[in-house]
Design a protein around this motif. Structure first.
Motif, PDB file in Angstrom:
ATOM      1  N   GLY B 118     -33.709 -12.756  38.045  1.00 49.28           N
ATOM      2  CA  GLY B 118     -33.218 -11.480  38.553  1.00 49.28           C
ATOM      3  C   GLY B 118     -31.783 -11.176  38.190  1.00 49.28           C
ATOM      4  O   GLY B 118     -31.284 -10.088  38.476  1.00 49.28           O
ATOM      5  N   THR B 119     -31.096 -12.123  37.530  1.00 49.01           N
ATOM      6  CA  THR B 119     -29.707 -11.854  37.132  1.00 49.01           C
ATOM      7  C   THR B 119     -29.662 -10.731  36.123  1.00 49.01           C
ATOM      8  O   THR B 119     -30.444 -10.697  35.176  1.00 49.01           O
ATOM      9  CB  THR B 119     -29.099 -13.112  36.485  1.00 49.01           C
ATOM     10  OG1 THR B 119     -29.414 -14.246  37.282  1.00 49.01           O
ATOM     11  CG2 THR B 119     -27.608 -12.966  36.303  1.00 49.01           C
ATOM     12  N   LYS B 120     -28.748  -9.787  36.350  1.00 47.31           N
ATOM     13  CA  LYS B 120     -28.607  -8.689  35.395  1.00 47.31           C
ATOM     14  C   LYS B 120     -27.781  -9.152  34.211  1.00 47.31           C
ATOM     15  O   LYS B 120     -26.757  -9.801  34.364  1.00 47.31           O
ATOM     16  CB  LYS B 120     -27.882  -7.508  36.067  1.00 47.31           C
ATOM     17  CG  LYS B 120     -28.700  -6.793  37.096  1.00 47.31           C
ATOM     18  CD  LYS B 120     -27.949  -5.536  37.566  1.00 47.31           C
ATOM     19  CE  LYS B 120     -28.716  -4.876  38.689  1.00 47.31           C
ATOM     20  NZ  LYS B 120     -28.004  -3.684  39.186  1.00 47.31           N
ATOM     21  N   ILE B 121     -28.221  -8.797  33.001  1.00 48.17           N
ATOM     22  CA  ILE B 121     -27.391  -9.025  31.821  1.00 48.17           C
ATOM     23  C   ILE B 121     -27.366  -7.742  31.008  1.00 48.17           C
ATOM     24  O   ILE B 121     -28.256  -6.908  31.115  1.00 48.17           O
ATOM     25  CB  ILE B 121     -27.917 -10.180  30.942  1.00 48.17           C
ATOM     26  CG1 ILE B 121     -29.364  -9.927  30.492  1.00 48.17           C
ATOM     27  CG2 ILE B 121     -27.817 -11.506  31.662  1.00 48.17           C
ATOM     28  CD1 ILE B 121     -29.821 -10.864  29.414  1.00 48.17           C
ATOM     29  N   THR B 122     -26.317  -7.586  30.220  1.00 45.56           N
ATOM     30  CA  THR B 122     -26.190  -6.356  29.445  1.00 45.56           C
ATOM     31  C   THR B 122     -27.007  -6.463  28.162  1.00 45.56           C
ATOM     32  O   THR B 122     -27.471  -7.526  27.766  1.00 45.56           O
ATOM     33  CB  THR B 122     -24.720  -6.105  29.088  1.00 45.56           C
ATOM     34  OG1 THR B 122     -24.239  -7.232  28.366  1.00 45.56           O
ATOM     35  CG2 THR B 122     -23.895  -5.895  30.348  1.00 45.56           C
ATOM     36  N   PHE B 123     -27.144  -5.317  27.482  1.00 47.39           N
ATOM     37  CA  PHE B 123     -27.962  -5.263  26.273  1.00 47.39           C
ATOM     38  C   PHE B 123     -27.351  -6.040  25.108  1.00 47.39           C
ATOM     39  O   PHE B 123     -28.017  -6.310  24.124  1.00 47.39           O
ATOM     40  CB  PHE B 123     -28.196  -3.811  25.859  1.00 47.39           C
ATOM     41  CG  PHE B 123     -29.404  -3.214  26.486  1.00 47.39           C
ATOM     42  CD1 PHE B 123     -29.340  -2.675  27.768  1.00 47.39           C
ATOM     43  CD2 PHE B 123     -30.619  -3.200  25.815  1.00 47.39           C
ATOM     44  CE1 PHE B 123     -30.476  -2.128  28.350  1.00 47.39           C
ATOM     45  CE2 PHE B 123     -31.740  -2.643  26.400  1.00 47.39           C
ATOM     46  CZ  PHE B 123     -31.678  -2.105  27.674  1.00 47.39           C
ATOM     47  N   ASP B 124     -26.060  -6.369  25.201  1.00 46.34           N
ATOM     48  CA  ASP B 124     -25.508  -7.165  24.106  1.00 46.34           C
ATOM     49  C   ASP B 124     -25.512  -8.653  24.423  1.00 46.34           C
ATOM     50  O   ASP B 124     -24.841  -9.440  23.774  1.00 46.34           O
ATOM     51  CB  ASP B 124     -24.114  -6.684  23.714  1.00 46.34           C
ATOM     52  CG  ASP B 124     -23.179  -6.655  24.894  1.00 46.34           C
ATOM     53  OD1 ASP B 124     -22.014  -6.252  24.707  1.00 46.34           O
ATOM     54  OD2 ASP B 124     -23.598  -7.027  25.999  1.00 46.34           O
ATOM     55  N   GLU B 125     -26.251  -9.032  25.466  1.00 43.77           N
ATOM     56  CA  GLU B 125     -26.398 -10.462  25.749  1.00 43.77           C
ATOM     57  C   GLU B 125     -27.849 -10.885  25.539  1.00 43.77           C
ATOM     58  O   GLU B 125     -28.318 -11.835  26.167  1.00 43.77           O
ATOM     59  CB  GLU B 125     -26.020 -10.754  27.196  1.00 43.77           C
ATOM     60  CG  GLU B 125     -24.550 -10.627  27.509  1.00 43.77           C
ATOM     61  CD  GLU B 125     -24.330 -10.873  28.996  1.00 43.77           C
ATOM     62  OE1 GLU B 125     -24.540  -9.928  29.796  1.00 43.77           O
ATOM     63  OE2 GLU B 125     -23.992 -12.005  29.373  1.00 43.77           O
ATOM     64  N   THR B 126     -28.550 -10.182  24.675  1.00 41.33           N
ATOM     65  CA  THR B 126     -29.980 -10.452  24.508  1.00 41.33           C
ATOM     66  C   THR B 126     -30.297 -11.911  24.187  1.00 41.33           C
ATOM     67  O   THR B 126     -31.320 -12.405  24.650  1.00 41.33           O
ATOM     68  CB  THR B 126     -30.589  -9.549  23.419  1.00 41.33           C
ATOM     69  OG1 THR B 126     -29.721  -9.505  22.289  1.00 41.33           O
ATOM     70  CG2 THR B 126     -30.804  -8.151  23.952  1.00 41.33           C
ATOM     71  N   PRO B 127     -29.478 -12.608  23.422  1.00 41.69           N
ATOM     72  CA  PRO B 127     -29.857 -14.008  23.168  1.00 41.69           C
ATOM     73  C   PRO B 127     -30.088 -14.809  24.453  1.00 41.69           C
ATOM     74  O   PRO B 127     -30.988 -15.645  24.506  1.00 41.69           O
ATOM     75  CB  PRO B 127     -28.674 -14.556  22.367  1.00 41.69           C
ATOM     76  CG  PRO B 127     -28.147 -13.364  21.640  1.00 41.69           C
ATOM     77  CD  PRO B 127     -28.326 -12.211  22.588  1.00 41.69           C
ATOM     78  N   ARG B 128     -29.322 -14.540  25.486  1.00 39.14           N
ATOM     79  CA  ARG B 128     -29.535 -15.272  26.748  1.00 39.14           C
ATOM     80  C   ARG B 128     -30.929 -15.017  27.283  1.00 39.14           C
ATOM     81  O   ARG B 128     -31.565 -15.894  27.876  1.00 39.14           O
ATOM     82  CB  ARG B 128     -28.529 -14.809  27.799  1.00 39.14           C
ATOM     83  CG  ARG B 128     -27.174 -15.463  27.705  1.00 39.14           C
ATOM     84  CD  ARG B 128     -26.234 -14.897  28.744  1.00 39.14           C
ATOM     85  NE  ARG B 128     -26.573 -15.340  30.101  1.00 39.14           N
ATOM     86  CZ  ARG B 128     -26.026 -14.836  31.213  1.00 39.14           C
ATOM     87  NH1 ARG B 128     -25.151 -13.848  31.114  1.00 39.14           N
ATOM     88  NH2 ARG B 128     -26.384 -15.288  32.395  1.00 39.14           N
TER      89      ARG B 128
END
Lengths: 416, 218, 328
Positions: B118-128
């Protein structure tokens, strides 16, 4: 020195003198040589694209002929060993013809190698950076040129001394003769090592290549000489003892027997093992994946060599006709086998498994024929000059007596 | 007689012969490489921005501008391949076992992506995000063993650029498309076209059950 | 007297026509273009390793002038040397290569290779499943799309071997291995004997059977002496790992163009490099290892068969073996 130049001048003029047959022969050879020169000039301009070679088959007729002719040159030693080591008098007449054959053959070898180079204008690089002793080609350059110089010295010295009516000094030629014996074996062994040292080419990477080279050379060279001395006898009347021809026949028989045995040995190893190592052999003898251009050639060659061997063992082998047929058959059989049977299959399939076949072009064939013609021209001139010296006809003006040069040579022949 | 023969040869060689061109074979034309085939760009158009923006009705919109008004629940169970969507119908989801949009897209905030917890990540952290499932590939990617590197081999060089997951893989259908191969080699004196390839139906050695089981089709 | 004059005339006629025949035989030489006959400076040019910096400058100047004359473009040509502490290694992921041949053609463009006759340093083999027998490889595949699901793809180029058979056999030392591992050729020293071409187990070397044909608009003007400057007729050439790029820190053209990232390149002496990681952890192998050439070009897998379509959809092969590369 001046006398020597006079001698050379007389030889030069003498090479244009002869009967009608002689002139026709020399003219024919000259025409072929000219066409060969013309074809080579085209190759100089356009590059080796005028040949049938490709990146897959990167050596062709030039190197094939070169390999065969190195063997021919080495075969001269087959005469020198019996005469000088075993004191066989019968072959004494023929030694000089064998050595002259060696000289002509080596010159042809050098011409073939030069014809094969992509940049003959950079020949001098060989003298500036020479990768000896690692590269077998450098060994080849050394031994071939050394052998040429050895034979030029031996023949030149003996003939010039005879011309001057002087007894040759043993220390000026006997040591060189013995060196030449060993050297002759080395030239063909080194040439064989050129091929057998390459791990990239399993067809060549075999210990039997060097012995096969020597055996086939020692069969083809004397066979050529058997035919040649009969031609000389007929053309010049120079008497050759029949016993010497029979001795040559024995040498050829032994050499050819060994050669065929080694061939059988190679065939067994390749085909019984039946591994990928035998792909080139399969291409050569049976065709590979629908490519079979060399198959008729190699079986013709085997038929010729085995027929020759049979003729050399069967009764009647002393008869000159049967012997001549055997010699012609085995000469061409071995020529095919050293060329098409050794060089080309080494490249098929390529190291990446690609099959590209090789056919010599017209231009390439003309260059080859031209070099053969030039070599025969040289050989003819050398003999043309040598025989009068041997019979005593060609002598320096200040020569003491007009006796024949060599002890066992018969009387001078008429009309030569 | 000698003079006549040589003169004839001279004429034949000098005049009648067509020159060097008669000895040179047809070298073949140049191979045609389709324009744009040799590009080093990333194979797919990258996202316009992080987060994505779209121009609708003259205004620059973010994803949440619409999705804040929508009930998230209806989209949670969209199966792979089916389109129960009013918008984004052009998105084809063929991501293997992953057939749920909300595995990656945050149910409550479409301007971000979500990790599994459920952690939010931004679109430029896709590798995570990708590495959560594609861990081994992700580990390889981190060390440059997977994926594309451009610019420099010097470790840590500013010229060195590593492409991120979504620069090569469409996140909705990550399998690579097929490519049309560029022309086969056409070197000197090849056999005609039917005889260039090895005869694929003829293995060198006798076939056996092993080869059949291996799927060896020659 | 008549006899002598007649025979003198006959002999002179024969000699003269013989000379004419020889001249006619050599007549094709008049088609030698001026640029193809080496001038005295080129003839006397030393081996690369013996040239002083000034001599190299003059050689580069000569080459640049020739390129400008032939192509109408002044090239940017340098003699870029190997860096210390660098040994290049190439790794190719056979799980990823799709056989699209973009590497082949990018190399052709980057390295100013002849278009006719065609010279390509890289050869891609389409290999059937379950075999590494190169004889079974197809060099001339021509499907509408690749990859074909029953095959894998094996690009081969010069492996820059650490124990190269090609440098052993060159009679004039025109080819040698540099300190960063690249096997190079001095195109102005090679005599074109093609012994190296016969010696290479990977069919990596190419010979210029005629003057290379390179259209003016396709020239890559960024050149170096040992790599991609236009080669003359009659010399051997091969892949140089794009040393005019890689010795300046860049990547080879074949790697840059690969759309799937199958190619990896770097300095094996750097523990953090990609290639070092691959060699340490992936199941790498080399071609013809029994030849003991010690190639600097490694192949590796990271994936199971089959490939194409969705991931992991087919059953494993009979026997339950996991196939090459097992995981990753």
């Amino acid at each position: 020195m001046r006398e020597y130049l006079v001698f050379l001048g007389r030889c030069f003029r003498l090479s244009f003198v002869g009967n009608r047959q002689y002139h026709l022969w020399m003219l024919g050879l000259s025409v072929v040589a000219l066409f060969g020169l013309h074809a080579y000039a085209k190759q100089i301009v356009a590059g080796l694209i005028t040949t049938g070679m490709t990146d897959q088959v990167s050596w062709g007729m030039y190197i094939a002929n070169f390999t065969f002719l190195v063997g021919m040159a080495a075969a001269a030693v087959m005469l020198v060993i019996p005469v000088y080591i075993y004191k066989n008098r019968e072959l004494h007449d023929l030694v000089i013809f064998g050595e002259l054959l060696a000289v002509s053959s080596i010159i042809m070898c050098l011409m073939f190698v030069t014809a094969d180079l992509g940049r003959p204008d950079r020949f001098h690089h060989l003298f500036l950076r020479f990768n000896w002793p690692i590269s077998m080609l450098t060994w080849d350059v050394l031994v071939l040129n050394g052998y040429l110089l050895l034979n030029l010295h031996i023949c030149g010295y003996l003939i010039y001394q005879a011309y001057r009516g002087r007894t040759p000094s043993r220390s000026f030629y006997i040591p060189f003769v013995f060196i030449a014996i060993v050297w002759a074996v080395s030239i063909h062994t080194v040439t064989a090592f050129l091929y057998s040292g390459l791990g990239a080419r399993p067809f060549w990477n075999s210990a039997v290549i060097a012995p096969r080279f020597l055996a086939s050379a020692f069969a083809a060279g004397p066979a050529f000489l058997i035919i040649t001395v009969q031609v000389i006898r007929r053309a010049t009347g120079f008497r050759i003892a029949p016993k010497s021809i029979q001795t040559l026949r024995s040498l050829v028989t032994v050499a050819l027997s060994i050669h065929i045995f080694l061939l059988g040995s190679e065939l067994f190893t390749e085909f019984y093992t039946d591994s990928a190592h035998g792909a080139s052999a399969q291409y050569l003898y049976f065709g590979l994946h629908g490519h079979w251009a060399l198959v008729p050639w190699i079986w013709t060659s085997i038929a010729m060599s085995t027929t020759a061997l049979m003729l050399l063992y069967l009764p009647g082998r002393e008869r000159i006709v049967q012997l001549n047929i055997a010699c012609v058959l085995l000469f061409f059989g071995i020529w095919i086998e050293k060329g098409m049977g050794l060089i080309i299959p080494g490249f098929v399939p390529s190291p990446l498994g690609e099959i590209v076949e090789y056919t010599p072009t017209l231009n390439e064939t003309l260059v080859c024929l031209g070099i053969w013609a030039a070599g025969l021209l040289i050989y003819t001139v050398l003999i043309r000059v040598t025989i009068p010296v041997l019979t005593g006809e060609l002598r320096a003006d200040d020569a003491p007596t007009r006796v024949p040069a060599m002890e066992t040579t018969p009387e001078p022949a008429p009309g030569s | 007689m000698v003079a006549i023969v040589f003169a004839a040869v001279a004429v034949a060689l000098g005049v009648l012969d067509g020159g060097v061109s008669t000895a040179v074979p047809e070298l073949g034309g140049d191979v045609v490489v389709p324009p744009g085939a040799l590009t080093t760009d990333s194979p797919r158009t990258p996202l316009l921005s992080h987060p994505p923006r779209i121009t609708l009705g003259g205004y620059l919109r973010s994803c949440q501008d619409c999705h804040a008004l929508l009930d998230p629940g209806e989209h949670a169970l969209t199966a792979r391949g089916e389109t129960a969507r009013v918008q984004h119908g052009d998105v084809v989801l063929e991501h293997g076992l992953n057939d749920r949009c909300l595995v990656c897209h945050h149910p409550a905030d479409r301007d971000v992506l979500t990790l599994l917890d459920g952690t939010k990540i931004t679109f430029d952290e896709t590798p995570r995000l990708c590495r959560q499932c594609h861990g081994l590939v992700g580990r390889d990617w981190e060390r440059g063993v997977h994926g594309r590197t451009h610019g420099s081999w010097v470790t840590g060089s500013p010229e060195q650029r590593r492409l991120e997951c979504t620069e090569c893989h469409d996140p909705h259908a990550p399998a690579f498309p097929s490519y049309a191969p560029l022309p086969a080699p056409d070197t000197l004196r090849l056999p005609d076209k039917e005889h260039r390839a090895p005869h694929a139906t003829e293995p060198r050695w006798p076939r056996s059950a092993i080869e059949a089981a291996r799927g060896d089709r020659g | 007297m008549k006899q002598t004059r007649r025979s003198f005339l006959r002999r002179s006629a024969a000699a003269a026509s013989g000379l004419a025949a020889v001249v006619a035989a050599l007549s094709p030489l008049r088609e030698l273009a001026e640029g193809e006959v080496p001038d005295i400076e080129e003839f006397l040019q030393k081996h690369y390793k013996e040239m002083s910096p000034e001599e190299m400058e003059r050689a580069l100047e000569r080459i640049a002038t020739k390129v400008e004359r032939d192509f109408g473009v002044r090239p940017q040509i340098e003699d870029v040397r190997a860096q210390d502490g660098v040994e290049f290694v190439y790794a190719l992921n056979l799980s990823r290569c799709i056989g699209c041949r973009r590497c082949v053609h990018a190399c052709v463009e980057e390295n100013n290779q002849s278009r006719a006759p065609e010279v390509q340093y890289i050869r891609v083999l389409e290999m059937p499943r379950g075999t590494i027998d190169l004889e079974r490889g197809n060099h001339h595949y021509d499907h509408p799309t690749v990859p074909d699901k029953d095959h894998y793809y094996l690009p081969v180029q010069c492996h820059q071997c650490a124990n190269p058979p090609c440098t052993k056999v060159c009679p004039v030392e025109a080819t040698w291995t540099e300190s960063d591992g690249i096997t190079v050729i001095d195109y102005d020293w090679c005599i074109g004997c093609r012994y190296c071409e016969a010696a290479c187990p990977y069919w990596a070397r190419r010979f210029n059977f005629t003057k290379p044909k390179l259209p003016k608009e396709d020239l890559n003007p960024r050149m170096s002496y040992l790599s991609n400057r236009p080669r003359p007729q009659g010399v051997v050439e091969k892949c140089t790992f794009c040393l005019h790029r890689t010795r300046n820190g860049e990547l080879p053209a074949c790697l840059e163009v690969c759309p799937v990232g199958a190619r990896k390149f770097g300095n094996v002496l750097d523990p953090a490099s990609e290639v070092r990681q691959i060699l340490a952890e992936k199941r790498v192998f080399v071609l013809k290892e029994e030849a003991n050439t010690l190639p600097r070009f490694f192949y590796y897998f990271d994936e199971h068969y089959p490939r194409g379509g969705g991931a992991g959809k087919s059953a494993p092969p009979v026997g339950g073996e996991t196939g090459p590369g097992g995981g990753g």
